[in-house]
Design a protein around this motif. Structure first.
Motif, mmCIF file in Angstrom:
data_model
loop_
_atom_site.group_PDB
_atom_site.id
_atom_site.type_symbol
_atom_site.label_atom_id
_atom_site.label_comp_id
_atom_site.label_asym_id
_atom_site.label_seq_id
_atom_site.Cartn_x
_atom_site.Cartn_y
_atom_site.Cartn_z
ATOM 1 N N THR A 111 0.836 -1.195 0.000
ATOM 2 C CA THR A 111 0.000 0.000 0.000
ATOM 3 C C THR A 111 0.873 1.246 0.000
ATOM 4 O O THR A 111 2.097 1.170 0.012
ATOM 5 C CB THR A 111 -0.906 0.028 1.243
ATOM 6 O OG1 THR A 111 -0.065 0.171 2.406
ATOM 7 C CG2 THR A 111 -1.725 -1.244 1.368
ATOM 8 N N ARG A 112 0.212 2.417 0.035
ATOM 9 C CA ARG A 112 0.935 3.689 0.135
ATOM 10 C C ARG A 112 1.773 3.755 1.407
ATOM 11 O O ARG A 112 2.838 4.372 1.433
ATOM 12 C CB ARG A 112 -0.053 4.856 0.109
ATOM 13 C CG ARG A 112 -0.492 5.263 -1.275
ATOM 14 C CD ARG A 112 -1.540 6.349 -1.204
ATOM 15 N NE ARG A 112 -2.809 5.848 -0.719
ATOM 16 C CZ ARG A 112 -3.887 6.591 -0.526
ATOM 17 N NH1 ARG A 112 -3.835 7.887 -0.777
ATOM 18 N NH2 ARG A 112 -5.028 6.069 -0.107
ATOM 19 N N GLU A 113 1.293 3.138 2.464
ATOM 20 C CA GLU A 113 2.045 3.136 3.727
ATOM 21 C C GLU A 113 3.394 2.452 3.530
ATOM 22 O O GLU A 113 4.417 2.909 4.058
ATOM 23 C CB GLU A 113 1.244 2.437 4.813
ATOM 24 C CG GLU A 113 1.891 2.546 6.189
ATOM 25 C CD GLU A 113 1.020 1.964 7.290
ATOM 26 O OE1 GLU A 113 1.452 2.021 8.447
ATOM 27 O OE2 GLU A 113 -0.081 1.478 6.986
ATOM 28 N N ASN A 114 3.413 1.384 2.755
ATOM 29 C CA ASN A 114 4.675 0.706 2.470
ATOM 30 C C ASN A 114 5.629 1.603 1.683
ATOM 31 O O ASN A 114 6.847 1.566 1.882
ATOM 32 C CB ASN A 114 4.424 -0.584 1.681
ATOM 33 C CG ASN A 114 3.612 -1.596 2.450
ATOM 34 O OD1 ASN A 114 2.541 -2.024 2.023
ATOM 35 N ND2 ASN A 114 4.107 -2.005 3.620
ATOM 36 N N LEU A 115 5.073 2.432 0.793
ATOM 37 C CA LEU A 115 5.909 3.357 0.023
ATOM 38 C C LEU A 115 6.582 4.369 0.945
ATOM 39 O O LEU A 115 7.761 4.692 0.777
ATOM 40 C CB LEU A 115 5.076 4.083 -1.032
ATOM 41 C CG LEU A 115 4.546 3.232 -2.187
ATOM 42 C CD1 LEU A 115 3.650 4.074 -3.087
ATOM 43 C CD2 LEU A 115 5.692 2.637 -3.001
ATOM 44 N N MET A 116 5.834 4.885 1.918
ATOM 45 C CA MET A 116 6.416 5.838 2.857
ATOM 46 C C MET A 116 7.498 5.163 3.689
ATOM 47 O O MET A 116 8.554 5.757 3.968
ATOM 48 C CB MET A 116 5.323 6.426 3.752
ATOM 49 C CG MET A 116 5.756 7.675 4.486
ATOM 50 S SD MET A 116 6.284 9.016 3.380
ATOM 51 C CE MET A 116 4.743 9.369 2.529
ATOM 52 N N GLU A 117 7.268 3.921 4.070
ATOM 53 C CA GLU A 117 8.287 3.173 4.806
ATOM 54 C C GLU A 117 9.524 2.955 3.942
ATOM 55 O O GLU A 117 10.663 3.037 4.426
ATOM 56 C CB GLU A 117 7.712 1.846 5.278
ATOM 57 C CG GLU A 117 6.643 1.999 6.361
ATOM 58 C CD GLU A 117 5.877 0.725 6.626
ATOM 59 O OE1 GLU A 117 6.094 -0.257 5.889
ATOM 60 O OE2 GLU A 117 5.048 0.719 7.565
ATOM 61 N N ILE A 309 9.064 12.455 11.166
ATOM 62 C CA ILE A 309 8.321 13.032 12.293
ATOM 63 C C ILE A 309 6.849 13.187 11.930
ATOM 64 O O ILE A 309 5.957 12.836 12.709
ATOM 65 C CB ILE A 309 8.935 14.396 12.688
ATOM 66 C CG1 ILE A 309 10.308 14.191 13.336
ATOM 67 C CG2 ILE A 309 7.999 15.147 13.636
ATOM 68 C CD1 ILE A 309 11.072 15.479 13.569
ATOM 69 N N ALA A 310 6.600 13.722 10.717
ATOM 70 C CA ALA A 310 5.212 13.896 10.276
ATOM 71 C C ALA A 310 4.507 12.554 10.164
ATOM 72 O O ALA A 310 3.331 12.410 10.542
ATOM 73 C CB ALA A 310 5.189 14.620 8.932
ATOM 74 N N TYR A 311 5.220 11.554 9.648
ATOM 75 C CA TYR A 311 4.639 10.219 9.478
ATOM 76 C C TYR A 311 4.293 9.608 10.837
ATOM 77 O O TYR A 311 3.187 9.075 11.034
ATOM 78 C CB TYR A 311 5.634 9.332 8.737
ATOM 79 C CG TYR A 311 5.180 7.911 8.537
ATOM 80 C CD1 TYR A 311 4.109 7.610 7.694
ATOM 81 C CD2 TYR A 311 5.840 6.856 9.171
ATOM 82 C CE1 TYR A 311 3.698 6.298 7.504
ATOM 83 C CE2 TYR A 311 5.436 5.544 8.982
ATOM 84 C CZ TYR A 311 4.364 5.273 8.153
ATOM 85 O OH TYR A 311 3.963 3.971 7.970
ATOM 86 N N GLU A 312 5.190 9.712 11.807
ATOM 87 C CA GLU A 312 4.954 9.117 13.120
ATOM 88 C C GLU A 312 3.875 9.871 13.896
ATOM 89 O O GLU A 312 3.046 9.265 14.567
ATOM 90 C CB GLU A 312 6.265 9.092 13.904
ATOM 91 C CG GLU A 312 7.276 8.106 13.331
ATOM 92 C CD GLU A 312 8.628 8.172 14.028
ATOM 93 O OE1 GLU A 312 8.814 9.091 14.864
ATOM 94 O OE2 GLU A 312 9.493 7.330 13.716
ATOM 95 N N ASN A 313 3.893 11.210 13.790
ATOM 96 C CA ASN A 313 2.894 12.003 14.513
ATOM 97 C C ASN A 313 1.476 11.792 13.994
ATOM 98 O O ASN A 313 0.505 11.983 14.737
ATOM 99 C CB ASN A 313 3.244 13.489 14.435
ATOM 100 C CG ASN A 313 4.440 13.851 15.301
ATOM 101 O OD1 ASN A 313 4.872 13.059 16.143
ATOM 102 N ND2 ASN A 313 4.984 15.040 15.099
ATOM 103 N N ASN A 314 1.368 11.419 12.730
ATOM 104 C CA ASN A 314 0.048 11.251 12.118
ATOM 105 C C ASN A 314 -0.319 9.782 11.868
ATOM 106 O O ASN A 314 -1.289 9.503 11.178
ATOM 107 C CB ASN A 314 -0.022 12.025 10.807
ATOM 108 C CG ASN A 314 0.080 13.528 11.024
ATOM 109 O OD1 ASN A 314 -0.823 14.159 11.546
ATOM 110 N ND2 ASN A 314 1.201 14.107 10.619
ATOM 111 N N ARG A 315 0.460 8.895 12.452
ATOM 112 C CA ARG A 315 0.181 7.470 12.276
ATOM 113 C C ARG A 315 -1.207 7.105 12.794
ATOM 114 O O ARG A 315 -1.877 6.219 12.270
ATOM 115 C CB ARG A 315 1.248 6.638 12.998
ATOM 116 C CG ARG A 315 1.117 5.138 12.742
ATOM 117 C CD ARG A 315 2.072 4.377 13.632
ATOM 118 N NE ARG A 315 3.452 4.644 13.306
ATOM 119 C CZ ARG A 315 4.136 3.966 12.390
ATOM 120 N NH1 ARG A 315 3.552 3.012 11.699
ATOM 121 N NH2 ARG A 315 5.399 4.250 12.164
#
Length: 328
Positions: A111-117, A309-315
């Motif tokens: 998914t898109r989440e995997n792309l961000m990872e 930081i943005a990714y973790e704060n908005n998880r």
């Protein structure tokens, strides 16, 4: 007519490839017909699209960060509003393109989440220009004028891309990028017509960004990096022109504009060869280019840290939406 890479075998994803389907697929592309997300496609085509579109999408997201840094420091309220609108557009482009990529990832269960990872662990690269520092307000203008100008040349080259979802996304994105380029040009014109100090700041910006602008389109041939990625995208009619052809188009369009403002570029060898009908220029350091896109550029770590930081704060938003979807 076409050499089938897998020769009817099973590819590395465990998906059986069919030479007959491949032949029909290529004939369809040659006839100018669009490929859609649910259509059969060869593994090489799918992976090429995933790599290209995910890099494009992530670059839109990461590309908002250099200008975001100058939003609070913009000289007037009008400039603040203009650059804020541009940042918002770029983030929207990124979301659109990552959604297009997500459809292509379905056979792999990603998914898109995997792309961000993948971005955060270094597996997914973003454009070289967005690893660079923005030292002055002139840099914010130059990104809009020349970086977005280069992006328009690159993206309009794919407006007839054989993959339908990407083609349709590009038509919207390119229309908005024109406004971004105009926004940047307005900043540049104001500086060029300003004080001597403003002109010096502008010239310094051009000098610092020139190598990155030449690198923007990538190496000119496969022999430079041992890669044939551009040939693959042209074979599948995702793009029409080579990296060097795009770079020459950029020089044709923007060098006269740069010179008309009495600005120079840091290249004593630069000249137009009338016989060959092309610009001759000093090649940038392609080894440095590989280092930059491997997250070893001047601002790579800082920009990736901000994204993490943005990714973790908005998880929690992702988790909340996932739970809502599971109950629906």
């Amino acid at each position: 007519m076409y050499n089938f890479v897998e020769q009817g075998g099973v590819n590395d994803s465990g998906i059986e490839e069919d030479p007959e389907k491949y032949q029909k697929f290529m004939e369809r592309i040659e006839a100018g017909k669009l490929i859609e997300a649910d259509d059969w496609m060869p593994e090489e085509y799918r992976k090429t699209l995933i790599k290209l579109i995910s890099m494009h999408g992530i670059s839109e997201v990461m590309g908002a960060l250099p200008e975001k840094e100058w939003t609070p420091k913009a000289p007037t309220l009008k400039r603040k509003l203009g650059i804020m609108a541009k940042v918002q557009d770029e983030m929207g482009h990124g979301q659109l393109l990552l959604r297009v990529t997500e459809d292509l990832l379905k056979p792999y269960g990603k998914t898109r989440e995997n792309l961000m990872e993948d971005l955060l662990n270094g597996d997914l690269k973003f454009h070289n220009v967005f690893h660079m520092k923005t030292k002055t307000w002139a840099d914010a203008g130059l990104i809009g004028w020349l970086v977005d100008g280069a992006a328009i040349i690159s993206q309009t080259n794919m407006l007839d891309a054989s993959y339908g979802p990407y083609q349709r996304a590009l038509h919207r994105i390119c229309a908005e990028e024109v406004f971004h380029a105009q926004h940047g040009e307005a900043i540049i014109m104001a500086l060029a017509e300003g004080t001597e100090e403003q002109r010096e700041i502008l010239q310094d910006s051009v000098n610092r960004w020139w190598p990155s602008l030449l690198m923007f389109f990538g190496p000119g041939s496969a022999s430079t990096t041992g890669s044939s990625k551009q040939e693959i995208t042209m074979k599948y009619r995702i793009r029409k022109s080579s990296n060097e052809e795009l770079r020459q188009a950029f020089l044709d369009k923007y060098l006269p504009r740069v010179f008309s403002l009495n600005l120079t570029v840091p290249d004593d060898t630069l000249h137009y060869d009338e016989q060959e009908k092309k610009w001759i220029y000093q090649q940038p350091d392609w080894n440095e280019f590989k280092q930059i896109i491997s997250n070893k550029g001047p601002m790579s770590k800082e920009r990736l840290r901000l994204r993490q930081i943005a990714y973790e704060n908005n998880r929690w938003v992702i988790e909340a939406l996932s739970k809502e979807h599971s109950f629906s």
